[in-house]
Write an enzyme that holds these catalytic residues in place. Structure first.
Site, short mmCIF file in Angstrom:
data_model
loop_
_atom_site.label_atom_id
_atom_site.label_comp_id
_atom_site.label_asym_id
_atom_site.label_seq_id
_atom_site.Cartn_x
_atom_site.Cartn_y
_atom_site.Cartn_z
CB ALA A 50 -0.61 -0.09 1.18
CB SER A 98 4.15 -3.88 -14.29
OG SER A 98 4.12 -3.34 -13.13
CG LEU A 99 -0.95 -6.44 -14.14
CD1 LEU A 99 -1.71 -6.92 -13.53
CD2 LEU A 99 -1.78 -6.09 -15.95
CD GLU A 130 -6.25 -13.59 -14.78
OE1 GLU A 130 -7.35 -13.14 -16.59
OE2 GLU A 130 -5.08 -14.27 -14.93
CE LYS A 132 -1.38 -7.50 -8.98
NZ LYS A 132 0.10 -7.61 -8.59
CG ASP A 134 1.30 -11.67 -3.25
OD1 ASP A 134 2.52 -10.98 -3.98
OD2 ASP A 134 1.16 -10.81 -1.49
NE ARG A 153 8.16 -8.07 -13.17
CZ ARG A 153 7.19 -7.25 -12.41
NH1 ARG A 153 6.15 -7.13 -13.06
NH2 ARG A 153 7.17 -6.72 -11.52
CD GLU A 192 2.71 -13.96 -10.04
OE1 GLU A 192 3.00 -13.74 -11.05
OE2 GLU A 192 3.12 -13.10 -8.51
CE1 TYR A 244 0.85 -13.46 -15.16
CE2 TYR A 244 0.38 -14.82 -13.35
CZ TYR A 244 1.85 -13.17 -13.97
OH TYR A 244 2.13 -13.38 -13.10
CE LYS A 308 -4.07 -10.16 -17.54
NZ LYS A 308 -3.67 -12.20 -16.91
CE LYS A 332 -1.35 -3.77 -5.96
NZ LYS A 332 -0.71 -3.55 -5.87
CB CYS A 437 15.62 10.32 27.63
SG CYS A 437 16.53 8.08 27.22
CB CYS A 440 19.36 7.79 30.98
SG CYS A 440 19.07 8.96 29.20
CB CYS A 455 17.76 10.88 24.49
SG CYS A 455 18.57 10.50 25.68
CB CYS A 461 20.93 7.41 26.87
SG CYS A 461 19.24 6.43 26.64
S1 IVH Z 1 -1.01 -10.10 -16.21
C1 IVH Z 1 -0.14 -8.47 -19.10
N1 IVH Z 1 -1.67 -11.13 -14.60
O1 IVH Z 1 1.41 -9.19 -11.34
C2 IVH Z 1 0.09 -7.37 -17.98
N2 IVH Z 1 -0.64 -10.61 -13.49
O2 IVH Z 1 0.93 -5.81 -11.03
C3 IVH Z 1 1.59 -9.74 -17.51
N3 IVH Z 1 0.09 -11.38 -11.66
O3 IVH Z 1 4.10 -8.41 -13.44
C4 IVH Z 1 0.85 -9.32 -16.05
N4 IVH Z 1 -1.54 -12.21 -11.28
O4 IVH Z 1 3.84 -10.89 -11.80
C5 IVH Z 1 -1.30 -10.66 -14.38
N5 IVH Z 1 -3.46 -12.75 -13.20
C6 IVH Z 1 -2.79 -12.38 -13.43
C7 IVH Z 1 -1.54 -12.61 -12.15
C8 IVH Z 1 -0.40 -10.85 -11.96
C9 IVH Z 1 -0.17 -11.53 -10.46
C10 IVH Z 1 1.58 -10.64 -10.89
C11 IVH Z 1 3.00 -10.32 -12.42
C12 IVH Z 1 2.61 -8.92 -13.17
C13 IVH Z 1 1.88 -8.42 -11.59
C14 IVH Z 1 1.75 -6.96 -12.08
#
Ligand code: IVH
Length: 715
Positions: A50, A98-99, A130, A132, A134, A153, A192, A244, A308, A332, A437, A440, A455, A461
């Site tokens: 976060a 990344s997303l 779907e 995400k 971790d 990656r 993943e 995925y 997506k 998220k 303090c 001390c 302090c 101390c």
């Molecule tokens: S799609 C084109 N799908 O989240 C985009 N990513 O924050 C490629 N991740 O690097 C990622 N679950 O490591 C996709 N169902 C999912 C995912 C997923 C986990 C991770 C992945 C990505 C990161 C982005």
């Protein structure tokens, strides 16, 4: 650390001046790069997801307001962190992406609107939704149906070759399912790697029993297990994999995202059973809520839902921003929260005397972890105001006895977000932050502009003394084997050591009896006691930079200590200069602040600390017991790169990054992580990106690794 600052203390992006924005972008770039390194390279996150997201958002907001100030190394253009040393590097045939993130239903509606606006359509669009996962992403390359390479990656462009390790994972097929002609000639499958909760618990139990390292969470366990240089260890770790996405392909998998996922399943991959096709944002959000509700029973960690665009021809039209696709977004889950009673506020005293308030809580489960302590930052935070006196939590203060909201995300120290005034017990009084303090009894003062009360007891101390000793023996300082934080506490408590010098007189003070006394203590045997004394002797000889860092002077970190050591060259020159320095003026002061990387605040801290009689006497006692190795003075070394500022970027093939840096520094160069007008030379290997671009813009001389080796006479 920058991220310790509560968001409320920061100036809002639209109130920043241009100068403020530039400084803030620099700070954010550094904080995000440190966070990336900790998360991706060291598998040891330092800030919560976060907080990370908040930093990224702030960076993006400032960049949006001041586009001209966007840095060449902007965090918006980066994914993850450069690969760690130790594995071979792999350049991905297609970048691993990344997303972007959505944090609210409104953000999801915005995402859908922006997708449709981009495509110029009013029609509803179908999306997949779907979980995400971790874990950590992995790219698997199949040629003629057989697995030929697996890569992490890394920074999105270059990852680590973990093929041998990936072959040990049961969910990853060695060969694609289907007749030879029916499988694509080239297929890069992305997904993943993760570890289930049950496997994670069992692994940690096994590790603890064997006296090995335990992991903070399943993600770290998965990353630590996959990135083993010895694949035999990976084999013993129960890793799993969900597919995925994909990279390079010799032929399309399907026409839709959903179809492609079904095809991947048919080719033998595990795909997530909670993947759905949704026709509207409302359906997407309903599926999100359903997944969120079932999250605790899934058996593995997820941190959101990914949406997506289903139609792959539309995905192709939408394309990418710098590192994220326009056709996908991660929704998220909010940081995990819980309400509990604040039973007490304790004050911890740090090495530099900072008084840090810690909330002692009635134990409560937050996101599967029992929390009984949380940070309260500083006295203003408790009082409900920021450093400028503006209200936070609408001015609600926090009192002992209050019902407070605790949050945690990832594995960082939990924090207190809010307080429920309707539940405040009668008679609860505002918290009076101590002005003495607690360790001390010395006065604790707040200097103007400092959010922290400190302090003033210095070495008298006990808390400061112990923390200073812990710092003194830490890895980048004296690094005395067998003398860690635990032993320092024990020795301090028993009166064996009170200050660093005492470490080096232990053996003489206790004579031959020291060994016997030590080995009769809990946790010590004859061998470990003997080892400790020889480890101490080994460190009697110490490089100047380590000594300066070990003194634990406020604001003087590891790299500053090296710069200072490089500037003065010897302990005698350093101490003589400090003796003659006057904080704020004079030739010695000017000379000190002229050292690249030493600012006014650090210089003032050095000078005042070394002018404090008790502190200085303690340092002199220590120095008298050591053999201090001179530092090569920058510029003194006779080499073509002496005194030059050098930046390395891209992949180095003949040496590791650490080696290159050490070598350059030994030749009197300064190695910097970023290119600026002060850079003299950029050494760029394959995969060099923004730094090479910036160097070109600034007219900085750029050479390749061969050129560098030739220059330093090592070719
Ligand atoms: S799609 C084109 N799908 O989240 C985009 N990513 O924050 C490629 N991740 O690097 C990622 N679950 O490591 C996709 N169902 C999912 C995912 C997923 C986990 C991770 C992945 C990505 C990161 C982005």
């Amino acid at each position: 650390m920058a991220q310790d600052r509560s968001p409320d203390e920061l100036t809002a992006p639209d109130e920043l001046t241009e100068e403020g924005a530039r400084a803030e972008l620099a700070r954010l770039a550094e904080a995000l790069s440190a966070a990336n390194r900790a998360y991706h390279t060291e598998d040891a996150p330092e800030i919560s997801d976060a907080d990370y997201d908040a930093l990224k958002r702030r960076n993006a907001a400032i960049e949006a307001r001041f586009p001209a100030l966007k840095r060449a190394d902007s965090p918006s253009d980066q994914v993850g962190a450069a690969p760690a040393e130790g594995f071979q590097k792999v350049t991905h045939a297609q970048r691993m992406l990344s997303l972007g993130n959505a944090f609210s239903d409104e953000d999801v509606a915005d995402f859908d609107r922006s997708v449709r606006r981009y495509l110029g359509t009013e029609e509803p669009l179908a999306y997949t939704a779907e979980p995400k996962i971790d874990g950590l992403s992995l790219s698997l390359r199949y040629e003629s149906g057989r697995l030929v390479q697996a890569a992490t990656r890394g920074d999105g462009t270059t990852g680590e070759n973990v093929t041998v390790n990936a072959r040990t994972i049961a969910d990853i097929p060695e060969s694609l399912a289907g007749a030879p002609g029916a499988v694509p000639e080239t297929l890069e499958v992305r997904g993943e790697v993760y570890m289930s909760h049950a496997d994670f618990e069992a692994l940690n139990t096994r590790q603890a029993e064997a006296g090995g390292k335990t992991f903070a969470n399943p993600r770290n366990a998965a990353a630590g297990s996959l990135r083993q240089l010895d694949a035999a260890i990976t084999r013993t770790r129960p890793l799993r994999f969900f597919a995925y996405a994909w990279g390079e392909l010799s032929e399309p998998l399907a026409e839709t995202q959903m179809g492609a996922i079904e095809r991947l399943a048919a080719l033998g991959f595990a795909t997530n059973p909670l993947t759905r096709r949704c026709q509207t944002p409302d359906e997407m959000i309903a599926h999100y809520r359903g997944i969120e509700a079932g999250r605790a029973t899934l058996g593995y960690d997820i941190d959101g839902v990914v949406y997506k665009v289903d139609d792959l021809s539309l995905q192709a039209r939408l394309g990418l921003r710098s590192t994220t696709p326009r056709w996908a977004i991660a929704h998220k889950f909010p940081a995990e929260l819980a309400w509990t009673r604040l039973e007490a506020i304790d004050i911890q005293v740090g090495r530099t005397g900072a008084l840090s308030p810690v909330a002692r809580l009635a134990p409560v489960t937050v996101g599967g972890v029992v929390v009984s302590n949380a940070t309260l930052h500083n006295e203003d935070y408790i009082a409900g105001r920021d450093a400028n006196g503006a209200p936070i939590r609408e001015g609600r203060d926090i009192r002992v006895g209050d019902l407070v909201q605790v949050y945690r995300a990832g594995d960082v120290i939990p924090k207190i977000a809010d307080v429920d005034l309707s539940q405040r017990p009668k008679g609860a009084v505002p918290y009076a932050f101590p002005t003495r303090c607690p360790e001390c009894g010395s006065e604790a003062v707040r200097e103007p502009g400092d959010a922290v009360r400190r302090c003033t007891g210095g070495l008298i101390c006990p808390a400061q003394a112990v923390e200073k000793l812990k710092h003194f023996v830490s890895r980048a300082a004296f690094d005395i084997e067998g003398l860690g934080a635990k032993q320092v506490e024990q020795f301090y408590r028993d009166g064996w050591i009170a200050e660093p010098a005492d470490i080096f007189t232990l053996a003489v003070r206790y004579g031959p009896g020291a060994l016997t006394q030590l080995k009769n203590r809990e946790g010590w045997g004859a061998k470990s006691a003997e080892n400790l004394f020889s480890a101490i002797e080994e460190r009697r000889r110490i490089p100047l930079n380590r000594l300066i860092f070990a003194l634990g002077i406020r604001h003087v970190g590891e790299s500053a200590a090296s710069l200072i050591a490089g500037h003065y060259g010897s302990w005698a020159a350093f101490i003589t200069a400090m003796d003659g320095a006057e904080a704020g003026s004079g030739a010695v002061w000017e000379d000190l602040i002229a050292v690249d990387g030493v600012g006014q605040v650090m210089a003032a801290s050095l000078v005042t600390t070394l002018h404090q009689p008790a502190e200085r006497a303690s340092i002199d006692r220590l120095a008298g017991l050591l053999t201090i190795e001179d530092a090569p003075r920058r510029g003194d070394v006779d080499s073509p790169v002496a005194g030059k500022t050098v930046v390395f970027t891209g992949t180095l093939e003949k040496m590791t990054r650490a080696e290159a840096k050490a070598r350059a520094e030994a030749l009197g160069a300064k190695v910097s992580g970023s290119v600026s007008a002060k850079t003299d030379l950029l050494v760029a290997g394959p995969g060099a990106g923004s730094k090479a671009k910036k160097a070109a813009e600034l007219g900085v001389e750029t050479i390749d690794e061969e050129g560098w080796l030739a220059l330093i006479g090592a070719a």
